[in-house]
Design a protein around this motif. Structure first.
Motif, PDB file in Angstrom:
ATOM      1  N   GLU A  76     -54.561 -44.454-125.244  1.00 28.54           N
ATOM      2  CA  GLU A  76     -54.592 -43.242-124.424  1.00 28.54           C
ATOM      3  C   GLU A  76     -53.432 -43.221-123.440  1.00 28.54           C
ATOM      4  N   PHE A  77     -53.095 -44.383-122.906  1.00 27.98           N
ATOM      5  CA  PHE A  77     -51.990 -44.470-121.949  1.00 27.98           C
ATOM      6  C   PHE A  77     -50.663 -44.103-122.611  1.00 27.98           C
ATOM      7  N   ILE A  78     -50.412 -44.623-123.794  1.00 25.40           N
ATOM      8  CA  ILE A  78     -49.144 -44.349-124.475  1.00 25.40           C
ATOM      9  C   ILE A  78     -49.075 -42.888-124.910  1.00 25.40           C
ATOM     10  N   GLU A  79     -50.216 -42.332-125.347  1.00 24.70           N
ATOM     11  CA  GLU A  79     -50.229 -40.910-125.697  1.00 24.70           C
ATOM     12  C   GLU A  79     -49.926 -40.063-124.469  1.00 24.70           C
ATOM     13  N   TRP A  80     -50.479 -40.452-123.305  1.00 20.18           N
ATOM     14  CA  TRP A  80     -50.187 -39.728-122.064  1.00 20.18           C
ATOM     15  C   TRP A  80     -48.703 -39.808-121.729  1.00 20.18           C
ATOM     16  N   LEU A  81     -48.107 -40.983-121.904  1.00 23.96           N
ATOM     17  CA  LEU A  81     -46.676 -41.129-121.648  1.00 23.96           C
ATOM     18  C   LEU A  81     -45.868 -40.153-122.489  1.00 23.96           C
ATOM     19  N   CYS A  82     -46.219 -40.058-123.759  1.00 23.49           N
ATOM     20  CA  CYS A  82     -45.462 -39.204-124.677  1.00 23.49           C
ATOM     21  C   CYS A  82     -45.675 -37.727-124.375  1.00 23.49           C
ATOM     22  N   CYS A  83     -46.927 -37.339-124.157  1.00 28.65           N
ATOM     23  CA  CYS A  83     -47.228 -35.924-123.934  1.00 28.65           C
ATOM     24  C   CYS A  83     -46.734 -35.431-122.579  1.00 28.65           C
ATOM     25  N   SER A  84     -46.883 -36.256-121.560  1.00 27.26           N
ATOM     26  CA  SER A  84     -46.521 -35.823-120.207  1.00 27.26           C
ATOM     27  C   SER A  84     -45.020 -35.766-119.988  1.00 27.26           C
ATOM     28  N   GLY A  85     -44.264 -36.417-120.871  1.00 24.71           N
ATOM     29  CA  GLY A  85     -42.824 -36.493-120.677  1.00 24.71           C
ATOM     30  C   GLY A  85     -42.419 -37.659-119.809  1.00 24.71           C
ATOM     31  N   ARG A  86     -43.406 -38.454-119.344  1.00 23.71           N
ATOM     32  CA  ARG A  86     -43.083 -39.615-118.516  1.00 23.71           C
ATOM     33  C   ARG A  86     -42.298 -40.652-119.318  1.00 23.71           C
TER      34      ARG A  86
END
Length: 395
Positions: A254-264
């Protein structure tokens, strides 16, 4: 007070006039807004009590949480309020930093979280009053105006949305009203100008320092660290636990998906992702190594944790994002991915692809967080249940 003490040091800029502070702490040493290293320098000179109200940022290094914690662990007392001081007090409260005022509480509860909320433009030769209006002052003033019927809720939300789109160096009441397409009367402007939460918090913090000084009448505190608070020893270089005790496998995907989706993760991870499938082309361990090697893993985990808490809180309260919340979320994601618009982002990442579906889901969650922030500052708590503050704990 028995043994002679060094006077308290106050880092002050546009939050309040020096006369407000000196009327409460007449022997205080007034310093300009705090920069990186200022607390260390003053502690080396044996100062024991610090009141941080304003801090420099943008074109200079801002005072860091590590510096604040080091000085507290060395035996000094640090109180923060109003502006950068409120932000750092909220960051470092678990380490023993004192906070005061409404803005500190909003930062501590993660209702607000960015420097942009308190940032202002000011003249170095005449720091008070500021030349622009802090966003948090505008939020609180508009909320009070809606409560007494001077401003409608729709108008307040439009003005705040317009103010958020302005750079802090251009953010004034007339500019925000013009951008919102609303009329600002002189009477209403006077009402807004009379509400200065940063100044009120500064006075409250000064009184808190006075009480701490009255209570603590013992001998001066001796410095505990002969090597400049660990800068030359092991203290500065100790490795934090970025996961804060969490199970990495539990949150990794979930953390890596958030990184990718958020643009972080842009641009560090862009070459590591198959955008059509939305899958990483490298092992997940490589992502952790990339972030850990850059020293950014702990920061990104903290952002991720706060985001998850905000989404959960919004859902618990039954919030539904409005169109403006969705538009703001789309603009934020487009900017984070360095594209011109939300539609361009979807096209670039492959319309109809697995990743674009995840991106849309993330946009909906981001809109929820914006809805939560807006309703928290205008409508009060939307639920009768006790609010869980937006602090994430991995377990």
């Amino acid at each position: 007070m028995g043994a002679m003490r060094m006077p308290p040091v106050v880092f002050l800029g546009p939050s309040a006039p020096a006369s407000d502070i000196l009327s409460i702490l007449p022997d205080a040493i007034i310093r300009p807004p705090a920069r990186r290293g200022d607390l260390y320098a003053c502690r080396i000179l044996k100062h024991e009590v610090f009141l941080v109200l304003d801090g420099a940022f943008a074109n200079v290094l801002s005072i860091s949480p590590r510096e604040v914690v080091d000085v507290v662990q060395d035996g000094a007392v640090v109180v923060g309020a109003s502006s950068m001081g409120a932000l750092r007090a909220a960051d470092c409260a678990p380490a023993g930093v004192h906070g005061a005022g409404m803005i500190f509480r909003l930062f501590k509860d993660r209702i607000i979280s960015t420097e942009d909320e308190v940032a202002v433009l000011f003249r170095e030769d005449r720091v008070f009053p500021a030349l622009t209006e802090p966003l948090i002052n505008m939020r609180i003033a508009l909320r009070r105006a809606t409560r007494i019927g001077l401003v409608g809720k729709a108008e307040a939300e439009e003005v705040i949305s317009a103010a958020q789109l302005l750079h802090f160096s251009l953010r004034t009441w007339p500019a925000a009203y013009r951008k919102a397409g609303r009329h600002l009367s002189g009477e209403l402007l006077d009402f807004f100008k009379a509400i200065d939460t940063k100044r009120t918090d500064a006075v409250q913090a000064a009184n808190k320092v006075l009480k701490l000084l009255e209570v603590d009448r013992g001998p001066p505190r001796a410095s505990r660290s002969p090597q400049l608070f660990g800068l030359l020893g092991d203290g500065r270089g100790r490795a934090p636990d970025a996961l804060s005790g969490a199970d990495r496998q539990q949150i990794e995907a979930e953390f890596i998906e958030w990184l990718c989706c958020s643009g972080r993760g842009y641009p560090r991870l862009d070459n590591e992702i198959d955008w059509l499938s939305g899958e990483l082309t490298v092992p997940t361990a490589s992502v952790w190594n990339i972030l850990d090697g850059s020293g950014e893993l702990e920061v990104e985990l903290m952002r991720f944790n706060v985001f998850c808490r905000a989404v959960a809180e919004a859902r618990r309260c039954g919030l539904r994002p409005e169109n403006e919340d969705v538009r703001q979320a789309e603009r934020q994601l487009a900017d984070a991915h360095r594209v011109g618009s939300w539609n361009e982002l979807l096209i670039r990442k492959g319309s109809g692809s697995s990743f674009s579906e995840r991106l849309s889901a993330h946009c909906s969650e981001l809109a929820l967080t914006k809805c939560l922030r807006r309703t928290s500052l205008f409508a009060g708590a939307p639920s009768t249940k006790p609010r869980e503050v937006l602090l994430w704990h991995p377990q």
